[in-house]
Design a protein around this motif. Structure first.
Motif, PDB file in Angstrom:
ATOM      1  N   ARG A  51      -2.601  12.360  17.669  1.00  0.00           N
ATOM      2  CA  ARG A  51      -3.267  11.393  18.526  1.00  0.00           C
ATOM      3  C   ARG A  51      -2.311  11.033  19.651  1.00  0.00           C
ATOM      4  O   ARG A  51      -1.121  10.770  19.398  1.00  0.00           O
ATOM      5  CB  ARG A  51      -3.672  10.124  17.765  1.00  0.00           C
ATOM      6  N   ILE A  58       2.158   6.741  21.032  1.00  0.00           N
ATOM      7  CA  ILE A  58       1.602   5.674  21.863  1.00  0.00           C
ATOM      8  C   ILE A  58       2.530   5.473  23.055  1.00  0.00           C
ATOM      9  O   ILE A  58       3.666   4.994  22.903  1.00  0.00           O
ATOM     10  CB  ILE A  58       1.468   4.365  21.067  1.00  0.00           C
ATOM     11  N   VAL A  86       4.714   5.252   5.960  1.00  0.00           N
ATOM     12  CA  VAL A  86       4.548   5.287   7.415  1.00  0.00           C
ATOM     13  C   VAL A  86       5.934   5.241   8.051  1.00  0.00           C
ATOM     14  O   VAL A  86       6.738   4.374   7.724  1.00  0.00           O
ATOM     15  CB  VAL A  86       3.718   4.087   7.907  1.00  0.00           C
ATOM     16  N   ALA A 101      -0.956  -3.534  12.012  1.00  0.00           N
ATOM     17  CA  ALA A 101      -1.531  -2.268  11.559  1.00  0.00           C
ATOM     18  C   ALA A 101      -0.659  -1.606  10.497  1.00  0.00           C
ATOM     19  O   ALA A 101      -1.146  -1.167   9.462  1.00  0.00           O
ATOM     20  CB  ALA A 101      -1.712  -1.328  12.750  1.00  0.00           C
ATOM     21  N   TRP A 102       0.674  -1.487  10.754  1.00  0.00           N
ATOM     22  CA  TRP A 102       1.532  -0.746   9.824  1.00  0.00           C
ATOM     23  C   TRP A 102       2.218  -1.615   8.781  1.00  0.00           C
ATOM     24  O   TRP A 102       2.729  -1.115   7.774  1.00  0.00           O
ATOM     25  CB  TRP A 102       2.581   0.075  10.587  1.00  0.00           C
ATOM     26  N   LEU A 157       0.847  -1.169   0.000  1.00  0.00           N
ATOM     27  CA  LEU A 157       0.000   0.000   0.000  1.00  0.00           C
ATOM     28  C   LEU A 157       0.889   1.227   0.000  1.00  0.00           C
ATOM     29  O   LEU A 157       1.904   1.262   0.652  1.00  0.00           O
ATOM     30  CB  LEU A 157      -0.935  -0.045   1.214  1.00  0.00           C
ATOM     31  N   ILE A 203       1.168  10.113  15.550  1.00  0.00           N
ATOM     32  CA  ILE A 203       0.502   9.321  16.587  1.00  0.00           C
ATOM     33  C   ILE A 203       1.543   8.929  17.623  1.00  0.00           C
ATOM     34  O   ILE A 203       2.566   8.327  17.282  1.00  0.00           O
ATOM     35  CB  ILE A 203      -0.099   8.032  15.991  1.00  0.00           C
ATOM     36  N   MET A 218       0.880   4.403   0.991  1.00  0.00           N
ATOM     37  CA  MET A 218       1.096   5.416   2.016  1.00  0.00           C
ATOM     38  C   MET A 218       2.380   5.109   2.783  1.00  0.00           C
ATOM     39  O   MET A 218       2.622   3.975   3.198  1.00  0.00           O
ATOM     40  CB  MET A 218      -0.073   5.461   3.002  1.00  0.00           C
ATOM     41  N   ILE A 260       4.335   7.229  13.496  1.00  0.00           N
ATOM     42  CA  ILE A 260       3.892   6.592  14.740  1.00  0.00           C
ATOM     43  C   ILE A 260       5.107   6.439  15.642  1.00  0.00           C
ATOM     44  O   ILE A 260       6.169   6.016  15.180  1.00  0.00           O
ATOM     45  CB  ILE A 260       3.319   5.179  14.478  1.00  0.00           C
ATOM     46  N   TYR A 292       1.889  -1.278   4.812  1.00  0.00           N
ATOM     47  CA  TYR A 292       2.233  -0.008   4.154  1.00  0.00           C
ATOM     48  C   TYR A 292       3.720   0.090   3.842  1.00  0.00           C
ATOM     49  O   TYR A 292       4.513  -0.779   4.193  1.00  0.00           O
ATOM     50  CB  TYR A 292       1.793   1.161   5.043  1.00  0.00           C
ATOM     51  N   GLY A 339       2.697   9.691   5.169  1.00  0.00           N
ATOM     52  CA  GLY A 339       1.298   9.935   5.496  1.00  0.00           C
ATOM     53  C   GLY A 339       1.070   9.945   6.996  1.00  0.00           C
ATOM     54  O   GLY A 339       0.222  10.673   7.506  1.00  0.00           O
ATOM     55  N   VAL A 340       1.840   9.115   7.706  1.00  0.00           N
ATOM     56  CA  VAL A 340       1.666   8.976   9.153  1.00  0.00           C
ATOM     57  C   VAL A 340       3.024   8.714   9.787  1.00  0.00           C
ATOM     58  O   VAL A 340       3.856   8.003   9.222  1.00  0.00           O
ATOM     59  CB  VAL A 340       0.723   7.803   9.500  1.00  0.00           C
ATOM     60  N   TYR A 343       0.804  13.670   9.801  1.00  0.00           N
ATOM     61  CA  TYR A 343      -0.085  13.175  10.847  1.00  0.00           C
ATOM     62  C   TYR A 343       0.704  12.301  11.807  1.00  0.00           C
ATOM     63  O   TYR A 343       1.360  11.351  11.388  1.00  0.00           O
ATOM     64  CB  TYR A 343      -1.212  12.357  10.208  1.00  0.00           C
TER      65      TYR A 343
END
Lengths: 153, 164
Positions: B143, B121, B21, B40-41, B17, B119, B19, B96, B44, B93-94, B117
């Motif tokens: 986030r 955690i 990350v 989850a990641w 994918l 995130i 995007m 984390i 990508y 795109g993100v 964007y």
């Protein structure tokens, strides 16, 4: 376990090793501890570290999250010696909370003094539990969020 | 797939994918907590930014290794610049993070500035209070997630599941 303050724990484990009937392997980090009765290493590359976990029948640790997760995923009993046990007055007692949680799940035992380490290991060895099913809620949430950010939903 | 010094995209899947990350984490438990989120990641075009260590040096993943600040401040600053440059040019795109200390403190504000964007955690090791890094990063992260429900309620953070 990585820090020099854990020397008393390394020494205690090394002292117990001959009576345990199994190979004792310890990650000792920068402490440089060299066991007489155990195999010690400072650090290992990630894939070799995972291989060490794969072979373990019991894990004695200071309730660090990484070790706990590796142990629980492999259904290995954990003997948890939180930081405050080897370093009284440690500024954070959060490891004890995490350790008690693992104990409450029936997957580990908490050792409250180094004198009790031998008994703790015996209790850990006696634990019986089924396969571990981890809570995947956070991973599922993150997966949905990333799909949203990628424009896939 | 080792990348050496450069960064290459993950090509383990046939059609990754697209995007991008970026995954920030220190080693040890922080790394393990990131790896636990691979579901989850993983699909990508991801790459790690992490500290150089015995544990991370041999990782078979796309990664950028940064010298830890406690080993060498000039080395750390050089690595930080490389990380910042990769964010600026690649515009993932993100981003984390599961905790990377000083690197978080520099890169999260940068992400806010350039519209990446982000995130954060917090480690599951932090039960009753969040780390100093987290307190700073929270001001910039899109986030902010913790792994203990009681802590989330107390500080008004997000909670979407714990460590067990």
């Amino acid at each position: 376990m990585n820090d020099a303050p854990y020397l008393p724990l390394f020494e205690a484990m090394d002292g117990l090793a001959p009576s345990l009937g199994e190979e004792v392997v310890m990650q000792v980090g920068p402490s440089g501890f060299e066991g007489k009765n155990s195999r010690c290493f400072r650090y290992l590359p990630e894939d070799e570290m995972q291989a060490v976990f794969d072979r373990a029948g019991l894990i004695v640790c200071h309730a660090g999250i990484g070790t706990i997760l590796n142990g629980m995923d492999r259904n290995i009993p954990l003997v948890l010696v939180p930081r405050c046990v080897v370093r009284p007055g440690a500024e954070t007692d959060q490891q004890m909370t995490v350790a008690r949680k693992v104990e409450a799940l029936g997957r580990g035992v908490v050792v409250e003094t180094l004198d009790g380490l031998g008994a703790g290991i015996a209790r850990g060895r006696a634990l019986e539990f089924g396969p571990y099913e981890r809570d995947t809620s956070l991973c599922d949430f993150l997966s949905d969020l990333l799909r949203e950010r990628a424009g896939l939903v | 797939m080792r990348t050496g010094k450069g960064l290459r995209s993950n090509t383990d899947t046939l059609f990754p994918l697209t995007m991008k990350v970026v995954l920030l984490c220190s080693w040890g438990g922080h790394l393990q907590e990131m790896l636990d989120l691979r579901g989850a990641w993983g699909p990508y075009d991801y790459r790690f930014i992490t500290y150089r260590s015995e544990r991370t040096r041999g990782m078979d993943e796309p990664l950028l290794l940064i010298e830890p600040p406690w080993n060498s401040i000039p080395g750390f600053l050089w690595g930080l610049m490389r990380a910042a440059k990769s964010l600026l040019f690649d515009r993932p795109g993100v981003l984390i993070s599961t905790g990377m200390g000083w690197t978080d403190i520099f890169l999260f504000p940068l992400c806010r500035l350039i519209g990446v964007y982000s995130i954060y955690i917090e480690s599951g090791a932090n039960v009753d209070y969040v780390s100093g890094t987290a307190r700073i990063v929270r001001k910039f992260a899109d986030r902010f997630i913790v792994k203990w429900e009681g802590l989330a309620e107390e500080i008004g953070a997000e909670y979407h599941g714990g460590i067990f």
